[in-house]
Design an enzyme around this catalytic site. Structure first.
Site, mmCIF file in Angstrom:
data_model
loop_
_atom_site.group_PDB
_atom_site.id
_atom_site.type_symbol
_atom_site.label_atom_id
_atom_site.label_comp_id
_atom_site.label_asym_id
_atom_site.label_seq_id
_atom_site.Cartn_x
_atom_site.Cartn_y
_atom_site.Cartn_z
ATOM 1 C CG ASP A 1 -1.941 -7.635 0.305
ATOM 2 O OD1 ASP A 1 -2.810 -8.484 0.053
ATOM 3 O OD2 ASP A 1 -2.212 -6.438 0.576
ATOM 4 C CG HIS B 1 -9.700 -3.598 -1.362
ATOM 5 N ND1 HIS B 1 -8.897 -2.749 -2.103
ATOM 6 C CD2 HIS B 1 -9.285 -3.464 -0.081
ATOM 7 C CE1 HIS B 1 -8.053 -2.132 -1.293
ATOM 8 N NE2 HIS B 1 -8.278 -2.550 -0.059
ATOM 9 C CE1 TYR C 1 -4.396 -0.559 -0.922
ATOM 10 C CE2 TYR C 1 -2.626 -2.157 -1.178
ATOM 11 C CZ TYR C 1 -3.773 -1.731 -0.532
ATOM 12 O OH TYR C 1 -4.268 -2.467 0.516
ATOM 13 C CB SER D 1 -9.356 -7.567 2.225
ATOM 14 O OG SER D 1 -8.718 -6.735 3.174
ATOM 15 C CD1 TRP E 1 -2.239 2.011 0.327
ATOM 16 C CD2 TRP E 1 -2.772 1.429 2.413
ATOM 17 N NE1 TRP E 1 -3.215 2.883 0.769
ATOM 18 C CE2 TRP E 1 -3.555 2.538 2.048
ATOM 19 C CE3 TRP E 1 -2.934 0.879 3.683
ATOM 20 C CZ2 TRP E 1 -4.475 3.119 2.923
ATOM 21 C CZ3 TRP E 1 -3.861 1.449 4.550
ATOM 22 C CH2 TRP E 1 -4.624 2.563 4.159
#
Length: 327
Positions: A51, A122, A56, A153, A21
């Site tokens: 990940d 997500h 992002y 997630s 991220w």
């Protein structure tokens, strides 16, 4: 670097992964050269799990990963990405087969892959977990060969419990750290069902590095400034949802528990690894030194029973009233 089995899969991944991220966006400015150096350092030190997500940096993180992997030889690491947050508005009915396939196609291009290792929904709205057609769409992508596997997630323990009722779900990513201890029982349940558990926000957005003070300032494009109250996304993603001043006081109490041969960040990562249901932890890194230090947490000895007891008591007394029942 120690390895842990990825759920029911025969393959294993490094217990310290790389959370990408920060090299994409929302953590202040990170130069592309620093981002690539951080990822190279993690891989050089044994990391085999990366990940990321399509949002992002609007794909920047995925593209940086692709560039770095092209520069390296040897076995390719396991790369997980996420899909769904490109929806605007981000609502449950947007999780259609057409939209999800479009998001996956974009990630395939960004990552320059023929098949994605793992795609995670997500942090979708809770309603999505009660829509079997969403998971049917993911099953069809696995069957078509577009993705190897999929997971979710989640923001809340309850969402994780609902998600693992679907047989196609192979992994759950969840926030778990010294300041967010409630998921411990869920992680054990996931382990018992053969579901991989990916732990994000392990350092509570940097609080558990022990480097922040009341005078610390954050850039305008850093979520630690603009999302403290959930203005942009779930506030639990920022400082694990703990009020900043409360967390700083708790960090001061943790300092005396950190052994001399470790940093507080490494100590916090090792606390997470004490849970044998955790598959991999994905701290972020903005530079090579941070990535190397994160990787070295795998070599720390187990925390003592007394340290674990103190951290549990600290959580129950100081932190739990702010977070335990929210997530």
């Amino acid at each position: 670097m120690k390895q842990r089995k990825f759920g029911h899969a025969e393959s294993s991944v490094s217990e310290i992964g790389f959370g990408a991220w920060a090299i994409g966006g929302s953590w202040g400015d990170v130069a592309e050269s620093d981002a690539k150096a951080a990822l190279h350092a993690a891989l050089d030190n044994g990391t085999t799990f990366i990940d990321t997500a399509d949002v992002y940096g609007d794909g920047r993180s995925e593209r940086i990963i692709a560039d770095v992997l092209k520069e390296r030889s040897g076995p390719r690491p396991f790369v997980a990405t996420k899909a769904g947050r490109r929806l605007d508005p981000h609502v449950a009915h947007g999780y259609t087969a057409a939209n999800l396939n479009a998001f996956v196609d974009r990630s395939l291009k960004n990552l320059d892959m023929e098949r994605l290792d793992l795609v995670q929904l997500h942090c979708p709205p809770t309603e999505v977990y009660y829509r079997p057609e969403v998971f049917d769409a993911m099953d069809r992508m696995v069957a078509s060969g577009k993705i190897s596997s999929y997971g979710v997630s989640v923001e809340k323990v309850e969402e994780g419990l609902k998600a693992i009722e679907y047989p196609g779900v192979k992994s759950v990513q969840i926030i778990y750290n010294i300041f967010r201890q409630r998921p411990a029982r869920f992680i054990q349940e996931a382990r018992d069902r053969g579901i991989a558990v990916i732990v994000r926000v392990p350092l509570a957005s940097g609080l558990l590095t022990g480097k922040m003070t009341r005078e610390t300032t954050f850039a305008a494009n850093d979520h630690r400034l603009f999302n403290r109250n959930g203005e942009a996304f779930d506030k639990g993603e920022t400082f694990a949802g703990v009020p900043y001043d409360v967390a700083l006081e708790a960090v001061d109490e943790i300092r005396s528990l950190v052994p001399q041969n470790a940093t507080m960040a490494q100590f916090a990562l090792r606390w997470i690894l004490m849970n044998d249901g955790v598959t991999t932890v994905i701290p972020g890194a903005k530079n090579a030194a941070q990535a190397k230090a994160n990787s070295e947490a795998s070599e720390l000895p187990p925390l003592t029973d007394s340290a674990m007891a103190v951290l549990r008591a600290l959580y129950l007394e100081k932190i739990a009233p702010f977070v335990h029942q929210q997530w």
